[in-house]
Enzyme design. Structure first.
Site, PDB file in Angstrom:
ATOM      1  CD  GLU A 154       8.016  -7.553  -0.413  1.00 30.57           C
ATOM      2  OE1 GLU A 154       6.915  -6.480  -0.656  1.00 30.57           O
ATOM      3  OE2 GLU A 154       8.281  -7.925   0.814  1.00 30.57           O
ATOM      4  CB  SER A 193      -0.884  -0.249   1.264  1.00 29.16           C
ATOM      5  OG  SER A 193      -0.099   0.043   2.438  1.00 29.16           O
TER       6      SER A 193
END
Length: 259
Positions: free
Chosen positions: A129, A52
């Site tokens: 990631e 987000s």
């Protein structure tokens, strides 16, 4: 307190002007993301984070490319979600096979301790990631002030571990036993509103560790987790972040990690 290293962390206030009181958490995330994109220069290979907060950075990079303020950017996405966002925004993409060294990565975090160690992966993208951000010359982490903790796991929320589906409950039990002294409860992550296991982009499952107390030495904890057969990777990012940008009600702060 848990520790992975003893770095020098320096802090500077970029803007201490009081921010409007009606700013939402998402507004603060956007402030941090936009500040991070100031580190992006034309010609860079950039790791595009997931979540987000990171989505605001991806959108900002696209905006600057359209305006001609950035050129020749190559993005390395850390999830299928980010890949889809970047494609929709026209950001040129590649991967680590073609670009094994990344100039700069920008991503959010679920927790940040005083030494800039992180918990990431509550969105399920921790393996990709860590691969991209671990290959980066510089890794800028962007958060709002709610993500700052005294020690990893200190928020009471999950420390994720990606595991293979085979006998995942066996692996879950081993993880819980490993951190029993920290009051660990290990739970297999399920899809929202159901009992089916959540699946990562890599086809694996996630076991979430909920800790009542500090797990202790983070490097030792990391090694112990990775020694367990069935574990793919964990969501503790130790000594990887080089810069932290924090947006809070009192302004924007930048912290740099050395050592």
């Amino acid at each position: 307190m848990g520790s992975a290293s003893n770095p020098l962390v320096t802090s500077s206030v970029v803007d201490d002007s009081p921010l409007p009181s009606n700013l939402t958490q998402d507004d603060l995330k956007k402030l941090a993301a936009y500040k991070a994109v100031e580190y992006v220069k034309s010609g860079m290979v950039v790791g595009l984070g997931t979540g987000s907060t990171a989505k605001h950075a991806v959108a900002r990079i696209s905006e600057l490319l359209r305006q001609g303020k950035l050129r020749d950017i190559i993005g390395i996405p850390t999830s299928t979600t980010t890949h889809e966002q970047a494609v929709s925004l026209g950001i040129p993409l590649s991967d680590l096979d073609s670009h094994p060294v990344v100039d700069l990565s920008i991503d959010g975090a679920d927790e940040v301790d005083p030494a800039l160690n992180l918990v990431k992966g509550r969105g399920g993208s921790l393996l990709r990631e860590k691969m991209v951000e671990g290959a980066s010359k510089k890794f800028v982490v962007i958060v709002d002030e709610s993500k700052l903790v005294k020690h990893l796991g200190g928020s009471g929320l999950a420390v994720p571990v990606e595991v293979v589906p085979f006998c995942c409950d066996f692996t879950r039990g081993k993880l819980e036993e490993l951190f029993r002294e920290a009051g660990c409860k290990a739970k297999l992550r399920v899809k929202s509103g159901g009992e089916t296991a959540a699946v990562t982009d890599n086809g694996n499952f996630v076991v979430d560790l909920y800790l009542e107390r500090d797990m202790g030495d983070l490097e030792a904890a990391s090694e112990a987790i990775l020694r367990l057969p069935g574990v793919v990777e964990h969501g503790m990012f130790l000594g990887i972040a080089t810069t932290l940008i924090v947006a809070g009600k009192s302004g924007v702060t930048v912290k740099d990690r050395f050592g």
